[in-house]
Design an enzyme around this catalytic site. Structure first.
Site, PDB file in Angstrom:
ATOM      1  N   CYS A 102      71.722  19.668  29.723  1.00 52.61           N
ATOM      2  CA  CYS A 102      71.942  20.832  28.867  1.00 52.61           C
ATOM      3  C   CYS A 102      73.356  21.324  29.145  1.00 52.61           C
ATOM      4  O   CYS A 102      73.995  20.885  30.096  1.00 52.61           O
ATOM      5  CB  CYS A 102      70.967  21.956  29.212  1.00 52.61           C
ATOM      6  SG  CYS A 102      69.238  21.468  29.110  1.00 52.61           S
ATOM      7  N   ARG A 115      75.648  17.698  24.906  1.00 49.84           N
ATOM      8  CA  ARG A 115      74.688  17.631  26.019  1.00 49.84           C
ATOM      9  C   ARG A 115      73.253  17.927  25.573  1.00 49.84           C
ATOM     10  O   ARG A 115      72.332  17.795  26.367  1.00 49.84           O
ATOM     11  CB  ARG A 115      75.097  18.619  27.123  1.00 49.84           C
ATOM     12  CG  ARG A 115      76.493  18.359  27.661  1.00 49.84           C
ATOM     13  CD  ARG A 115      76.933  19.456  28.609  1.00 49.84           C
ATOM     14  NE  ARG A 115      76.273  19.322  29.891  1.00 49.84           N
ATOM     15  CZ  ARG A 115      76.725  18.609  30.911  1.00 49.84           C
ATOM     16  NH1 ARG A 115      77.841  17.943  30.802  1.00 49.84           N
ATOM     17  NH2 ARG A 115      76.060  18.551  32.031  1.00 49.84           N
ATOM     18  N   TRP A 121      68.643  20.522  25.992  1.00 48.56           N
ATOM     19  CA  TRP A 121      68.030  19.231  25.751  1.00 48.56           C
ATOM     20  C   TRP A 121      66.690  19.296  26.472  1.00 48.56           C
ATOM     21  O   TRP A 121      66.635  19.318  27.691  1.00 48.56           O
ATOM     22  CB  TRP A 121      68.902  18.093  26.295  1.00 48.56           C
ATOM     23  CG  TRP A 121      68.497  16.823  25.672  1.00 48.56           C
ATOM     24  CD1 TRP A 121      68.951  16.302  24.501  1.00 48.56           C
ATOM     25  CD2 TRP A 121      67.491  15.933  26.154  1.00 48.56           C
ATOM     26  NE1 TRP A 121      68.284  15.148  24.216  1.00 48.56           N
ATOM     27  CE2 TRP A 121      67.378  14.896  25.204  1.00 48.56           C
ATOM     28  CE3 TRP A 121      66.657  15.915  27.265  1.00 48.56           C
ATOM     29  CZ2 TRP A 121      66.481  13.859  25.346  1.00 48.56           C
ATOM     30  CZ3 TRP A 121      65.765  14.879  27.405  1.00 48.56           C
ATOM     31  CH2 TRP A 121      65.684  13.870  26.450  1.00 48.56           C
ATOM     32  N   HIS A 157      69.284 -20.319  57.015  1.00 44.88           N
ATOM     33  CA  HIS A 157      69.528 -21.577  56.314  1.00 44.88           C
ATOM     34  C   HIS A 157      71.007 -21.786  56.012  1.00 44.88           C
ATOM     35  O   HIS A 157      71.344 -22.526  55.092  1.00 44.88           O
ATOM     36  CB  HIS A 157      68.710 -21.612  55.018  1.00 44.88           C
ATOM     37  CG  HIS A 157      67.234 -21.525  55.260  1.00 44.88           C
ATOM     38  ND1 HIS A 157      66.526 -22.508  55.917  1.00 44.88           N
ATOM     39  CD2 HIS A 157      66.338 -20.547  54.982  1.00 44.88           C
ATOM     40  CE1 HIS A 157      65.255 -22.142  56.010  1.00 44.88           C
ATOM     41  NE2 HIS A 157      65.116 -20.959  55.462  1.00 44.88           N
ATOM     42  N   LYS A 191      86.700  -4.038  32.190  1.00 44.91           N
ATOM     43  CA  LYS A 191      85.465  -3.268  32.066  1.00 44.91           C
ATOM     44  C   LYS A 191      84.485  -3.978  31.147  1.00 44.91           C
ATOM     45  O   LYS A 191      83.286  -4.003  31.394  1.00 44.91           O
ATOM     46  CB  LYS A 191      85.812  -1.880  31.509  1.00 44.91           C
ATOM     47  CG  LYS A 191      84.622  -0.940  31.413  1.00 44.91           C
ATOM     48  CD  LYS A 191      84.169  -0.516  32.789  1.00 44.91           C
ATOM     49  CE  LYS A 191      82.875   0.234  32.785  1.00 44.91           C
ATOM     50  NZ  LYS A 191      82.178   0.117  34.073  1.00 44.91           N
ATOM     51  N   ASN A 194      70.836  23.917  33.756  1.00 42.20           N
ATOM     52  CA  ASN A 194      70.964  22.516  33.356  1.00 42.20           C
ATOM     53  C   ASN A 194      70.429  21.681  34.509  1.00 42.20           C
ATOM     54  O   ASN A 194      70.874  21.848  35.642  1.00 42.20           O
ATOM     55  CB  ASN A 194      72.449  22.199  33.115  1.00 42.20           C
ATOM     56  CG  ASN A 194      72.715  20.715  33.055  1.00 42.20           C
ATOM     57  OD1 ASN A 194      71.869  19.939  32.615  1.00 42.20           O
ATOM     58  ND2 ASN A 194      73.886  20.307  33.516  1.00 42.20           N
ATOM     59  N   GLY A 195      69.462  20.791  34.251  1.00 43.74           N
ATOM     60  CA  GLY A 195      68.923  19.954  35.325  1.00 43.74           C
ATOM     61  C   GLY A 195      67.409  20.095  35.397  1.00 43.74           C
ATOM     62  O   GLY A 195      66.770  20.548  34.444  1.00 43.74           O
ATOM     63  N   GLU A 243      74.510  -6.847  44.887  1.00 41.61           N
ATOM     64  CA  GLU A 243      75.343  -5.848  44.211  1.00 41.61           C
ATOM     65  C   GLU A 243      76.324  -5.205  45.210  1.00 41.61           C
ATOM     66  O   GLU A 243      77.486  -4.954  44.871  1.00 41.61           O
ATOM     67  CB  GLU A 243      74.439  -4.782  43.563  1.00 41.61           C
ATOM     68  CG  GLU A 243      75.105  -3.512  43.092  1.00 41.61           C
ATOM     69  CD  GLU A 243      76.156  -3.694  42.002  1.00 41.61           C
ATOM     70  OE1 GLU A 243      76.327  -4.825  41.512  1.00 41.61           O
ATOM     71  OE2 GLU A 243      76.838  -2.714  41.690  1.00 41.61           O
ATOM     72  N   GLU A 291      84.943  -6.634  44.623  1.00 42.99           N
ATOM     73  CA  GLU A 291      85.720  -6.381  43.411  1.00 42.99           C
ATOM     74  C   GLU A 291      86.715  -5.239  43.563  1.00 42.99           C
ATOM     75  O   GLU A 291      87.752  -5.258  42.918  1.00 42.99           O
ATOM     76  CB  GLU A 291      84.833  -6.224  42.164  1.00 42.99           C
ATOM     77  CG  GLU A 291      83.943  -5.029  42.096  1.00 42.99           C
ATOM     78  CD  GLU A 291      83.044  -5.019  40.841  1.00 42.99           C
ATOM     79  OE1 GLU A 291      83.367  -5.687  39.847  1.00 42.99           O
ATOM     80  OE2 GLU A 291      82.010  -4.332  40.873  1.00 42.99           O
ATOM     81  N   LYS A 298      80.303  -5.190  44.735  1.00 43.83           N
ATOM     82  CA  LYS A 298      81.078  -3.934  44.687  1.00 43.83           C
ATOM     83  C   LYS A 298      82.229  -4.015  45.674  1.00 43.83           C
ATOM     84  O   LYS A 298      83.350  -3.674  45.349  1.00 43.83           O
ATOM     85  CB  LYS A 298      80.220  -2.727  45.087  1.00 43.83           C
ATOM     86  CG  LYS A 298      79.374  -2.003  44.110  1.00 43.83           C
ATOM     87  CD  LYS A 298      80.011  -1.247  43.009  1.00 43.83           C
ATOM     88  CE  LYS A 298      80.393  -2.153  41.879  1.00 43.83           C
ATOM     89  NZ  LYS A 298      79.389  -2.416  40.885  1.00 43.83           N
TER      90      LYS A 298
END
Ligand code: G6P
Length: 609
Positions: free
Chosen positions: A2, A27, A75, A504, A604, A99-100, A481, A488, A485
């Site tokens: 919101c 929002r 929202w 192994h 991106k 908001n939240g 991941e 990169e 991260k």
């Protein structure tokens, strides 16, 4: 998500509040409302269902003259988008915009009802107004009442409070959701972002996590989460920065990591009915989960690791066999497919060439196609039969962070929907899982608090030439991941392995210079990972353990550092554990001095093969 705004002005503020709300309408626009203190000191509200123009029409008929006020565009999360549920929520002593999500609102509401409070809405927000009211009724000052109330709330939120009779006071607070203070000449402002404040000022103070602020026309006094008065800088926000605003952060990646409580919450409310504790998908899928005998998931890069995590969820929660592949392999492998099956594509940009080609291949073979995408106007979103959106907002940092955790949030909700439809999960299981997902913004917020410790650890990692990440079960994709991260953005060589694979091959690399980052929450296979850590320790490897309180107590293996997260249900672990993993890569890259947001050789969105 919101939008909230507060203005301490010198002239009537209602029109200015509405002007800001227009800038925040992105929002949410289920309802809108404002509250002002009228010249007689009386708190007066105007609220309206639907878009902001309804509120504007209301204000034409019933104008407000107050020079101090708060406003909100909603929202809907808890409670239908009706006028009764529209903000501000108020008692005789306070009005609040929010908001939240207040995660513990049920307990608080029960407690307040038992104490005689009467509720006028179905929202989680109203408990905040009633709690503050309770404190004020007991003789506390507005500051004391807000400080005491904040300590009772869990979840991720931003709040602004207005008090009848206090015509030079607005109090704001942020935890997990953004809030900024705007500095005018003899006027002050509060808003969800700098864009909302742009018509009035370019001098902005971004509140830090846990801060609350007492705003008067002469200035703002910021308190940290322990109530100590703290100094927060005033930044001049330039016109171009209003387009893509980095806030207080040095890099977009840092901003995007910190946005996660809010954007995960925002994404999840599209998939969860938090009042009924049920999954509620944004669109009825054109396939029947119960009739599928296989799910094919295809993606690239970080999105592929989100998909790999989903394999664990779909197989466990829905007993649905999952085949997953990297898009560039899938499309050329020309796999045999059964018409009527389901293929799911995961992509932040929705433009990745290999993922798109795989989608077209599946369509041509008569499969249903579904896409989990962040850019709703993208080609993949347009071409897929059904779209399950992530609502992470624009992701500028090339290394994906908030898009990844939002993908996980959507995939977890889909796995629960599938599990329920296939009769694997009971209504009670669904309730438990939905509650666990609803707690995610708060848990991610807690994980972000580990940042100072992770930053210190990053100094050690920055000295390494190679790093190994280990994980088992649904922590295995996160190990992959984590390594991606780190390599990169810091350019340090890193590899992720399933912990059981260590013996192994990779174990040959272990020596006293090799950091081994072990992602091991105390889950049903924790003991197995402990054995792998012992194998590393026996060879002098430096272990960094990311675990929970039980795991830390029971691991009994020497570590260079242990990062301890709160205990939590297994299903949500991959999202919450992603946060320290992202922060570690980020801070290591900052120490290395690399171009964090635009690392060399990367893009991106990869629209070539
Ligand atoms: C590029 C980006 C990654 C991303 C991958 C897939 O390599 O640098 O961050 O994970 O593409 O992109 P997509 O937009 O399909 O998620």
């Amino acid at each position: 998500m919101c939008g909230i705004i507060g203005i301490l002005g010198r002239e009537p503020v209602a029109a200015h509040l509405v002007e800001s709300l227009k800038r925040l309408e992105y929002r949410g626009y289920d309802s809108a409302g404002v509250a002002t203190l009228e010249p007689d000191g009386v708190l007066t509200r105007r609220r309206a269902e639907g878009k902001l123009r309804n509120l504007e029409a209301r204000l034409v008929k019933e104008p407000l003259a107050g020079v101090i006020g708060i406003g909100h565009t909603r929202w809907a999360t808890h409670g239908a988008p009706t006028e009764d549920n529209a903000h501000p929520h108020a008692t005789d002593r306070v009005a609040v915009v929010h908001n939240g999500i207040i995660e513990n609102y049920r307990e608080l509401k029960d407690e307040l009802i038992a104490a005689g409070h009467i509720f006028a809405s179905e929202t989680d927000t109203e408990v905040v107004a009633q709690l503050v009211d309770h404190q004020l009724a007991a003789g506390r000052t507005p500051q004391q009442a807000v400080a005491a109330t904040l300590k009772r709330l869990s979840g991720a939120f931003a709040l602004a409070f207005l008090f009848p009779g206090e015509d030079d006071l607005i109090i704001g607070a942020r935890r997990g959701s953004p809030l900024a203070v705007g500095w005018g000449d003899g006027e002050m402002y509060l808003g969800s972002d700098a864009i909302a404040l742009a018509p009035f000022t370019d001098r902005i103070t971004y509140l830090e996590e846990g801060d609350w602020v007492v705003v008067r026309r002469c200035g703002a006094e910021v308190h940290d989460e322990h109530d100590a008065i703290v100094a927060r800088p005033v930044a001049i926000v330039t016109a171009s920065a209003f387009q893509v605003d980095r806030g207080n952060h040095r890099h977009f990646m840092a901003k995007e990591i910190h946005e996660q409580p809010e954007v995960i919450g925002h994404t999840l409310v599209h998939y969860l009915d938090l009042a009924a504790d049920r999954i509620r998908l944004p669109e009825v899928p054109p396939f029947d989960w119960a009739k599928l005998d296989r799910l094919t998931i295809v993606a690239c890069g970080t999105a592929f690791y989100a998909g790999l995590t989903a394999k664990y969820w779909f197989e466990r929660l829905a007993r649905l066999p999952v085949e997953i592949d990297i898009a560039s392999e899938f499309r050329y492998r020309e796999p045999p497919l059964t018409a009527g099956g389901l293929a799911l594509f995961v992509s932040q940009s929705g433009e990745t060439a290999d993922t798109l080609a795989s989608l077209r291949y599946c369509k041509a073979h008569g499969l249903h196609t579904a896409a989990v995408v962040n850019v709703s106007t993208s080609t993949i979103a347009r071409e897929a039969e059904v779209v399950f959106p992530t609502l992470a907002g624009p992701e500028i940092g090339v290394a994906s962070t908030k898009a990844y955790t939002c993908q996980l949030a959507v995939l977890a909700a889909l796995a629960v929907a599938a599990g329920r439809a296939r009769g694997v999960l009971s209504a009670e299981d669904e309730r438990t899982l939905v509650r666990a997902l609803g707690d995610l913004p708060g848990l991610v917020s807690k994980a972000l608090r580990l940042e100072p410790k992770v930053e210190r650890l990053a100094r050690q990692i920055a000295k390494a030439k190679d790093v190994i990440y280990l994980g088992r079960g649904s922590s295995y994709p996160l190990a992959l991941e984590g390594a991606l991260k780190l390599k990169e953005i810091s350019y340090i060589h890193a590899e992720g392995y399933a912990a059981g694979e260590l013996k192994h091959g990779p174990i040959a690399l272990i020596d006293e210079t090799m950091p081994v980052i072990v992602i091991a929450p105390h889950d049903r296979i924790f003991e197995k990972t402990v054995s792998n850590m012992q194998e590393v320790a026996a060879r002098g490897g430096k272990i960094i353990l990311i675990t929970d309180e039980r795991g830390a107590a029971e691991a009994a293996v020497p570590t260079l550092e242990t990062i301890v997260l709160p205990d939590m249900p297994a299903t949500v672990m991959p999202l919450v554990y992603a946060v320290p993993v992202q922060m570690l890569a980020y801070h290591t890259a900052v120490f290395m001095g690399t171009d964090v947001d635009q690392p060399r050789n990367l893009a991106k969105s990869v629209t070539v093969e």
